[in-house]
Design a protein around this motif. Sequence first.
Motif, PDB file in Angstrom:
ATOM      1  N   ALA A  62       0.458  -8.028  -8.066  1.00 61.54           N
ATOM      2  CA  ALA A  62       0.435  -7.507  -6.698  1.00 61.54           C
ATOM      3  C   ALA A  62      -0.181  -6.115  -6.670  1.00 61.54           C
ATOM      4  CB  ALA A  62       1.842  -7.477  -6.114  1.00 61.54           C
ATOM      5  N   LEU A  63       0.100  -5.322  -7.688  1.00 68.10           N
ATOM      6  CA  LEU A  63      -0.492  -3.983  -7.774  1.00 68.10           C
ATOM      7  C   LEU A  63      -2.004  -4.071  -7.957  1.00 68.10           C
ATOM      8  CD1 LEU A  63      -0.207  -0.912  -7.980  1.00 68.10           C
ATOM      9  CD2 LEU A  63       0.263  -1.201 -10.415  1.00 68.10           C
ATOM     10  N   VAL A  64      -2.440  -4.970  -8.818  1.00 73.54           N
ATOM     11  CA  VAL A  64      -3.883  -5.155  -9.027  1.00 73.54           C
ATOM     12  C   VAL A  64      -4.556  -5.638  -7.747  1.00 73.54           C
ATOM     13  CG1 VAL A  64      -5.593  -6.523 -10.297  1.00 73.54           C
ATOM     14  CG2 VAL A  64      -3.644  -5.547 -11.504  1.00 73.54           C
ATOM     15  N   LEU A  65      -3.930  -6.564  -7.056  1.00 75.61           N
ATOM     16  CA  LEU A  65      -4.491  -7.081  -5.809  1.00 75.61           C
ATOM     17  C   LEU A  65      -4.492  -6.018  -4.713  1.00 75.61           C
ATOM     18  CD1 LEU A  65      -5.731  -9.621  -4.639  1.00 75.61           C
ATOM     19  CD2 LEU A  65      -3.448 -10.338  -3.954  1.00 75.61           C
ATOM     20  N   ALA A  66      -3.502  -5.135  -4.718  1.00 75.55           N
ATOM     21  CA  ALA A  66      -3.456  -4.054  -3.734  1.00 75.55           C
ATOM     22  C   ALA A  66      -4.608  -3.076  -3.929  1.00 75.55           C
ATOM     23  CB  ALA A  66      -2.126  -3.314  -3.820  1.00 75.55           C
ATOM     24  N   VAL A  67      -5.090  -2.956  -5.159  1.00 74.09           N
ATOM     25  CA  VAL A  67      -6.233  -2.073  -5.433  1.00 74.09           C
ATOM     26  C   VAL A  67      -7.547  -2.811  -5.203  1.00 74.09           C
ATOM     27  CG1 VAL A  67      -7.421  -0.781  -7.242  1.00 74.09           C
ATOM     28  CG2 VAL A  67      -4.942  -0.643  -7.051  1.00 74.09           C
ATOM     29  N   LEU A  68      -7.661  -4.024  -5.707  1.00 77.60           N
ATOM     30  CA  LEU A  68      -8.926  -4.752  -5.655  1.00 77.60           C
ATOM     31  C   LEU A  68      -9.203  -5.415  -4.313  1.00 77.60           C
ATOM     32  CD1 LEU A  68      -9.052  -6.402  -9.184  1.00 77.60           C
ATOM     33  CD2 LEU A  68     -10.133  -4.298  -8.392  1.00 77.60           C
ATOM     34  N   GLY A  69      -8.183  -5.747  -3.536  1.00 76.08           N
ATOM     35  CA  GLY A  69      -8.383  -6.390  -2.241  1.00 76.08           C
ATOM     36  C   GLY A  69      -9.198  -5.547  -1.277  1.00 76.08           C
ATOM     37  N   PRO A  70      -8.772  -4.319  -0.990  1.00 79.48           N
ATOM     38  CA  PRO A  70      -9.585  -3.470  -0.113  1.00 79.48           C
ATOM     39  C   PRO A  70     -10.954  -3.136  -0.711  1.00 79.48           C
ATOM     40  CG  PRO A  70      -7.355  -2.655  -0.201  1.00 79.48           C
ATOM     41  CD  PRO A  70      -7.461  -3.734  -1.232  1.00 79.48           C
ATOM     42  N   ALA A  71     -11.021  -3.034  -2.034  1.00 83.75           N
ATOM     43  CA  ALA A  71     -12.321  -2.782  -2.670  1.00 83.75           C
ATOM     44  C   ALA A  71     -13.264  -3.958  -2.430  1.00 83.75           C
ATOM     45  CB  ALA A  71     -12.139  -2.543  -4.166  1.00 83.75           C
ATOM     46  N   GLY A  72     -12.745  -5.173  -2.474  1.00 85.91           N
ATOM     47  CA  GLY A  72     -13.559  -6.348  -2.166  1.00 85.91           C
ATOM     48  C   GLY A  72     -14.017  -6.357  -0.719  1.00 85.91           C
ATOM     49  N   GLY A 119      14.682   3.822  -9.528  1.00 87.27           N
ATOM     50  CA  GLY A 119      14.062   3.654 -10.837  1.00 87.27           C
ATOM     51  C   GLY A 119      12.566   3.416 -10.741  1.00 87.27           C
ATOM     52  N   ARG A 120      12.039   2.968 -11.837  1.00 84.64           N
ATOM     53  CA  ARG A 120      10.596   2.759 -11.952  1.00 84.64           C
ATOM     54  C   ARG A 120      10.086   1.650 -11.032  1.00 84.64           C
ATOM     55  NH1 ARG A 120       7.934   1.462 -17.736  1.00 84.64           N
ATOM     56  NH2 ARG A 120       5.783   1.657 -17.093  1.00 84.64           N
ATOM     57  N   ALA A 121      10.870   0.603 -10.874  1.00 86.99           N
ATOM     58  CA  ALA A 121      10.460  -0.503 -10.013  1.00 86.99           C
ATOM     59  C   ALA A 121      10.339  -0.055  -8.561  1.00 86.99           C
ATOM     60  CB  ALA A 121      11.463  -1.648 -10.120  1.00 86.99           C
ATOM     61  N   LEU A 122      11.222   0.839  -8.137  1.00 88.89           N
ATOM     62  CA  LEU A 122      11.161   1.366  -6.782  1.00 88.89           C
ATOM     63  C   LEU A 122       9.869   2.139  -6.562  1.00 88.89           C
ATOM     64  CD1 LEU A 122      12.613   2.077  -4.042  1.00 88.89           C
ATOM     65  CD2 LEU A 122      13.374   4.138  -5.203  1.00 88.89           C
ATOM     66  N   VAL A 123       9.503   2.955  -7.520  1.00 91.20           N
ATOM     67  CA  VAL A 123       8.267   3.736  -7.406  1.00 91.20           C
ATOM     68  C   VAL A 123       7.056   2.814  -7.357  1.00 91.20           C
ATOM     69  CG1 VAL A 123       6.800   5.442  -8.574  1.00 91.20           C
ATOM     70  CG2 VAL A 123       9.273   5.764  -8.514  1.00 91.20           C
ATOM     71  N   LYS A 124       7.064   1.785  -8.182  1.00 88.56           N
ATOM     72  CA  LYS A 124       5.948   0.832  -8.187  1.00 88.56           C
ATOM     73  C   LYS A 124       5.829   0.109  -6.853  1.00 88.56           C
ATOM     74  CE  LYS A 124       5.006  -1.466 -12.010  1.00 88.56           C
ATOM     75  NZ  LYS A 124       5.010  -2.500 -13.069  1.00 88.56           N
ATOM     76  N   LEU A 125       6.949  -0.282  -6.277  1.00 87.88           N
ATOM     77  CA  LEU A 125       6.924  -0.948  -4.972  1.00 87.88           C
ATOM     78  C   LEU A 125       6.397  -0.013  -3.886  1.00 87.88           C
ATOM     79  CD1 LEU A 125      10.316  -2.876  -5.085  1.00 87.88           C
ATOM     80  CD2 LEU A 125       8.028  -3.881  -5.012  1.00 87.88           C
ATOM     81  N   LEU A 126       6.822   1.235  -3.916  1.00 92.38           N
ATOM     82  CA  LEU A 126       6.338   2.195  -2.919  1.00 92.38           C
ATOM     83  C   LEU A 126       4.842   2.455  -3.071  1.00 92.38           C
ATOM     84  CD1 LEU A 126       9.304   4.732  -2.836  1.00 92.38           C
ATOM     85  CD2 LEU A 126       8.685   3.025  -1.112  1.00 92.38           C
ATOM     86  N   VAL A 127       4.368   2.537  -4.296  1.00 88.86           N
ATOM     87  CA  VAL A 127       2.928   2.730  -4.532  1.00 88.86           C
ATOM     88  C   VAL A 127       2.149   1.531  -4.005  1.00 88.86           C
ATOM     89  CG1 VAL A 127       1.162   2.851  -6.347  1.00 88.86           C
ATOM     90  CG2 VAL A 127       3.164   4.338  -6.447  1.00 88.86           C
ATOM     91  N   ILE A 128       2.629   0.337  -4.266  1.00 94.80           N
ATOM     92  CA  ILE A 128       1.957  -0.868  -3.761  1.00 94.80           C
ATOM     93  C   ILE A 128       1.930  -0.857  -2.240  1.00 94.80           C
ATOM     94  CG2 ILE A 128       2.128  -3.383  -3.590  1.00 94.80           C
ATOM     95  CD1 ILE A 128       3.202  -3.348  -6.479  1.00 94.80           C
ATOM     96  N   GLY A 129       3.039  -0.510  -1.621  1.00 95.96           N
ATOM     97  CA  GLY A 129       3.089  -0.453  -0.166  1.00 95.96           C
ATOM     98  C   GLY A 129       2.098   0.539   0.409  1.00 95.96           C
ATOM     99  N   LEU A 131      -0.635   1.671  -1.064  1.00 93.63           N
ATOM    100  CA  LEU A 131      -1.983   1.156  -1.321  1.00 93.63           C
ATOM    101  C   LEU A 131      -2.384   0.081  -0.324  1.00 93.63           C
ATOM    102  CD1 LEU A 131      -2.051   0.921  -5.219  1.00 93.63           C
ATOM    103  CD2 LEU A 131      -3.441   2.425  -3.790  1.00 93.63           C
ATOM    104  N   LEU A 132      -1.464  -0.795   0.027  1.00 93.58           N
ATOM    105  CA  LEU A 132      -1.777  -1.858   0.982  1.00 93.58           C
ATOM    106  C   LEU A 132      -2.058  -1.299   2.373  1.00 93.58           C
ATOM    107  CD1 LEU A 132       0.806  -4.600  -0.055  1.00 93.58           C
ATOM    108  CD2 LEU A 132      -1.674  -4.662  -0.362  1.00 93.58           C
ATOM    109  N   VAL A 133      -1.233  -0.366   2.819  1.00 93.41           N
ATOM    110  CA  VAL A 133      -1.428   0.202   4.158  1.00 93.41           C
ATOM    111  C   VAL A 133      -2.710   1.025   4.211  1.00 93.41           C
ATOM    112  CG1 VAL A 133      -0.483   1.877   5.791  1.00 93.41           C
ATOM    113  CG2 VAL A 133       1.008   0.154   4.802  1.00 93.41           C
ATOM    114  N   MET A 134      -2.913   1.873   3.231  1.00 93.78           N
ATOM    115  CA  MET A 134      -4.114   2.715   3.236  1.00 93.78           C
ATOM    116  C   MET A 134      -5.373   1.882   3.011  1.00 93.78           C
ATOM    117  SD  MET A 134      -2.901   5.543   4.067  1.00 93.78           S
ATOM    118  CE  MET A 134      -4.381   6.483   3.979  1.00 93.78           C
ATOM    119  N   GLY A 135      -5.285   0.866   2.184  1.00 92.94           N
ATOM    120  CA  GLY A 135      -6.440  -0.007   1.965  1.00 92.94           C
ATOM    121  C   GLY A 135      -6.855  -0.735   3.221  1.00 92.94           C
ATOM    122  N   SER A 136      -5.885  -1.180   3.986  1.00 89.85           N
ATOM    123  CA  SER A 136      -6.201  -1.852   5.244  1.00 89.85           C
ATOM    124  C   SER A 136      -6.844  -0.883   6.218  1.00 89.85           C
ATOM    125  CB  SER A 136      -4.933  -2.447   5.848  1.00 89.85           C
ATOM    126  OG  SER A 136      -5.227  -3.067   7.067  1.00 89.85           O
TER     127      SER A 136
END
Length: 163
Positions: A62-72, A119-129, A131-136
Amino acid sequence: MSGWTAAGTALLLCGVVPAAYGAATGPVRRRVPAQNLVTTLLSLVILLLAQGYGRPAYVDPALVLAVLGPAGTLLYVRLLADRLADRPPRPRSLLTVTALTYVAVPAVVLPLCVAAGPGRALVKLLVIGVLLVMGSRVAARAVTAAVSTGHGRTGPAEGMSDG
């Protein structure tokens, strides 16, 4: 089946499938925004299924797709700028896709953050969120810019050559 997998399946069937159909068929003016919506919704489905199956490693795609989706989407906008300028997408459709992202991402990511705990999972989820909003948002602005300029109207885009 847990609530997370049920939500992921529902989002897949009711969100990703119609958006993928829009990205696969019809004019370019519909395909480009739909492609961006597909990548956003698919990232959210992956996050929900990762939580449902209890597999934290599944969050990485999901993190990879959050970066590559808007790039595509930006790549498609760059390559199809002339066609987008000739037949631009309706401003309401771009606004709808962006607004849907602004609603869907927090609606999925925030409950996942509560379930993940600190924890770390929370930070990763927030980063993905984020990335998705800003990418859109960036993709929607790129489509708007392509509509207003287009390659053929002012010559080739910067960095592109005709020969």
